[in-house]
Design an enzyme around this catalytic site. Structure first.
Site, short mmCIF file in Angstrom:
data_model
loop_
_atom_site.label_atom_id
_atom_site.label_comp_id
_atom_site.label_asym_id
_atom_site.label_seq_id
_atom_site.Cartn_x
_atom_site.Cartn_y
_atom_site.Cartn_z
N GLU B 52 3.32 0.90 -0.32
CA GLU B 52 4.46 1.09 0.59
C GLU B 52 5.41 -0.10 0.61
OE1 GLU B 52 1.35 1.78 1.38
OE2 GLU B 52 1.25 3.85 2.10
N PHE B 114 -8.01 7.95 13.42
CA PHE B 114 -8.00 7.57 12.01
C PHE B 114 -6.57 7.28 11.55
CE2 PHE B 114 -7.76 8.85 7.46
CZ PHE B 114 -8.47 7.79 6.96
N GLN B 115 -6.39 6.17 10.91
CA GLN B 115 -5.08 5.70 10.43
C GLN B 115 -4.05 5.61 11.56
OE1 GLN B 115 -4.00 7.88 6.79
NE2 GLN B 115 -5.08 6.31 5.64
N LYS B 164 2.36 13.63 13.96
CA LYS B 164 2.20 14.79 13.09
C LYS B 164 2.49 16.11 13.82
CE LYS B 164 -0.79 16.50 9.44
NZ LYS B 164 -2.10 16.37 8.77
N MET B 486 7.71 -23.72 -7.45
CA MET B 486 8.32 -24.35 -6.27
C MET B 486 7.25 -25.00 -5.40
SD MET B 486 11.29 -25.08 -5.24
CE MET B 486 12.70 -24.00 -5.44
#
Lengths: 186, 592
Positions: B52, B114-115, B164, B486
């Site tokens: 993502e 969940f999630q 959802k 760097m």
């Protein structure tokens, strides 16, 4: 937190601190929706600003507007930055620095103080409450709950005195503030 | 239009109504209804990323190269938390992104489902605004509002979190301009037009300046191509020198004689000294970032400062200015260009001439000079060759973060806006590869190059697979010095050359890695093979990983060590070991 050590939005500290820290009262009118308070206080904690007192309630039901009153301490430049940062939040309708705009705004607070004791202490508590104009909201043989509304400093003094006598606990509302005169902030 | 439909359909319909053609995303349980709707249409192209974070950066690259809003789609929980880095990146660099996330059904919110994660809570400080939509009838308004807020005022990322069950629920859809206000938030009114008196005051200051400098930033580019055009007009009309931040490169052509190069920590000698010695500084759409100012109490001590910014909180945040102008750059510049003829008679041409001769003297110092080498490829040389061989094409450059990023900014000349995508504010290693993906999706036929480092590129390397899948012929040009360059440079400066964990041990063979992904791998190890290899890279119409093996220990100069002022720069060709190790004093060590 010491406002003098606040970074000014960068990793570098303003070395020219200028004047002293000041305490200002801000009125923030916001859309009353879930999370709006979290946005405001998240801004303060995330950017390291101080909150001395915070009061919030819906004040215009038909428009779903809440008014948040914040007392904050910081350098004048930091206070200016706080005002702009608040103003930038999407659900914020208006930010007013009452200390700047209102001159000497009316600031009031309510406290409930529970005091326990017997004998002379109990009498002294009652006398003090009377002297301050506090009302007795609850009483048992060994305790009182006093309610006092007034200037924050008065409440501070009342609580200081009561703690000498037998203060058990205290709950304060935080400050409600408006400017004097006919003009409103909205 | 008003019509009954499900929440998931509303999402797709709103995207269409907002003119969205591409979105970047990754499916998961809580966004399946939206993915089902995506499947049943072909107007919006969905690019399936591999992580993502890639979707977020791709949306950023897409947005910055087009001026449009980027759109990303992710599922709940880990999908949303993986978005946090690109959202923060977009917040810091003012990139308009609409990120749609799925959420567990409303009845499960708060149950540690969940999630499940508190997406609006987590993303609140890293978005311009975010919404959790609990009622399907709010969804159309929120979606349109999301685009409006992301793209207006100071642009930024927004998140719309949709449970959802709301995606399945049926409600009434309304189009973007259905007779309603564009937002229900009355307090949200970005000020676009600048105050006339302030602009007039600024013009008087500008006209009477003896040592003026324009200091421009990403705000010019965000304001649009018209703003860049007006900037060019104003700068040419005045004849003043101009420098820009990292974010603002391309707003003014780098080939122009009035261009001083980038300023700041790794900016040119002439740009930084002009900033330090100027008497009037015109800040247009920049924010006095700490990489620009160095020590704030020694920052441009003798100048009057004009600051044009659309965000009131940027003004007087770090540096006090004399003439603040709140407004959109294009609008303010238009007014300035219009006013210029009425004040230009005040210009002190002699003073300006001697200012330019001072600047030319600094220029002759040639602060970007490096020691050429015919045995190993110097990283600066690699960028110079890349520039020479690509400058006549429609080329877009993205970068990761580190030495290669600064060399790209120093040595690649940008002539046009929206051609340079880099993570400035947040400094996100791993930005460039997915950003290049997004740029290439928006500009299929253009040459898109991610100038990368060997360490950064591994942070989001998996997106090369996305490029292969969608036949996006982007090029990953890795300046491979086997170090986090760097980090190592700072360890040399600050920590007695103790190179703690900055060596890239166990690097993959990038050529084989490219091949494993189905892309093309090219390697160049010697200066004399570089040009041919770059040409080959350009001519291959497939994704390429170019492993450019460069000098291991080159450092990025000039440099203003942290805690120092603009006139205390370290220049590359005269920094002995000793000076390197003492360049930053005790106070500076505390800074980043």
């Amino acid at each position: 937190m010491n406002a003098q050590l606040q970074p000014t939005g960068s990793a570098y500290f303003l070395t020219d601190l200028g004047n002293e820290v000041e305490t200002h009262t801000l009125s923030v009118v916001v859309t009353n929706e879930p999370g709006v308070l979290a946005r405001v206080i998240g801004l303060f904690s995330g950017r390291g600003y101080n909150i001395d007192s915070l009061t919030v309630s819906e004040t215009q039901h038909e428009k779903h507007l809440s008014r948040i009153t914040i007392v904050t301490t910081g350098l004048p430049s930091v206070l200016e930055q706080i005002r702009h940062q608040l103003d930038r939040l999407v659900p914020v309708h208006q930010v007013a620095d009452l200390t700047v705009e209102g001159g000497d705004p009316l600031e009031r607070e309510l406290a409930l103080a529970k005091v326990a004791g017997t004998g002379e202490a109990r009498l002294e508590a009652l006398r003090l409450a009377q002297a301050f104009g506090a009302t007795t909201e609850d009483a048992t043989l060994e305790s009182f709950v006093f309610q006092l509304a007034g200037r924050p400093r008065e409440i501070e003094r009342f609580i200081d005195l009561m703690s000498e006598i037998g203060l058990v606990e205290v709950s304060r509302t935080g400050i409600a503030a408006v400017t004097r005169g006919a003009e409103g902030i909205k | 239009m008003t019509r009954e439909m499900t929440g998931a359909e509303m999402v797709i319909q709103a995207l269409k109504d907002q003119g969205v053609e591409h979105i970047f995303g990754y499916p998961g349980g809580a966004v399946l209804p939206i993915y089902d709707e995506l499947f049943q249409q072909d107007q919006i192209e969905h690019i399936l990323v591999r992580h993502e974070q890639g979707a977020g950066h791709a949306a950023e690259g897409y947005a910055r190269s087009t001026g449009k809003c980027g759109v990303a789609l992710a599922t709940s929980g880990p999908g949303a938390t993986n978005m946090v880095t690109p959202l923060t990146d977009a917040m810091m660099d003012s990139v308009p992104i609409v990120c749609i996330t799925g959420q567990v059904p409303t009845h499960l919110i708060g149950s540690d489902g969940f999630q499940e994660c508190d997406t609006v809570g987590i993303t609140r400080p890293c978005t311009k605004y975010n919404w959790l939509v609990r009622d399907v009838n709010d969804l159309p308004r929120v979606l349109h509002e999301a685009f409006y807020i992301a793209t207006t005022g100071r642009p930024g990322p927004v998140v719309v979190d949709i449970p959802k069950d709301v995606q399945f629920a049926v409600g009434t859809y309304e189009g973007p301009q259905n007779g309603r206000a564009r937002t229900g938030y009355e307090g949200y009114r970005p000020q676009v037009k600048g105050d006339r008196d302030a602009i007039r005051k600024a013009m008087d200051l500008i006209a009477t300046a003896k040592k003026p400098v324009f200091y421009t930033g990403g705000g010019v580019i965000n304001s649009g191509t018209a703003a860049c055009q007006l900037l060019r007009e104003l700068v040419r009309a005045t004849g003043f020198p101009i420098t820009s931040t990292l974010m603002g490169l391309g707003a003014y052509p780098a080939s122009d004689k009035q261009w001083l190069g980038m300023l700041g920590m790794h900016g040119t000698y002439e740009a930084n000294l002009a900033m330090h010695d100027c008497d009037v500084m015109v800040n247009i759409g920049a924010r006095f970032d700490d990489r620009i100012t160095g020590r704030t109490d020694a920052f441009s001590p003798n100048s009057k400062k004009i600051h044009i910014d659309i965000d009131p909180s940027s003004i007087n945040k770090v540096i006090r200015v004399d003439v603040p102008i709140l407004g959109d750059v294009a609008h303010v510049l238009e007014e300035m260009v219009r006013l210029w003829p009425s004040v230009s008679h005040q210009v002190d041409k002699t003073a300006l001439k001697s200012w330019w001769s001072e600047i030319d003297h600094w220029r002759s110092r040639d602060s970007l000079r490096y020691r050429p080498n015919d045995k190993v490829i110097m990283p600066q040389y690699a960028i110079q060759r890349l520039y020479e061989l690509t400058k006549d094409r429609e080329t877009y450059i993205t970068t990761e973060v580190g030495q290669h990023q600064m060399w790209a900014a120093q040595f690649y000349g940008f002539e046009e806006p929206n051609r340079w995508m880099t993570s400035g504010g947040l400094g996100t290693m791993g930005y460039g590869l997915p950003a290049a993906l997004g740029v290439q999706v928006a500009h299929r036929d253009a040459l898109v190059i991610d100038i990368a480092g060997d360490a950064s590129v591994q942070m989001t390397m998996q997106e090369i697979s996305t490029a292969v899948q969608y036949e996006l012929p982007m090029k990953i040009f890795i300046l491979n010095n086997s170090y986090m360059g760097m980090v190592r440079q700072w360890q040399q400066l600050l920590h007695g050359n103790r190179l703690s964990h900055s060596y890239s041990e166990a690097l993959p063979d990038f050529v084989k890695l490219a091949e494993a992904y189905g892309a093309v791998g090219i390697r160049a190890e010697k200066p004399d093979e570089l040009d041919d290899a770059i040409r080959e890279m350009i001519n291959v119409k497939r994704p390429v990983i170019f492993d450019c093996v460069v000098a291991n220990l080159a450092n990025c100069f000039p440099m203003i060590p942290s805690g120092k002022a603009h006139n205390e720069m370290l220049l590359g060709d005269d920094v002995p070991e000793q000076e390197m190790s003492t360049a930053i004093d005790e106070e500076g060590k505390m800074l980043v």
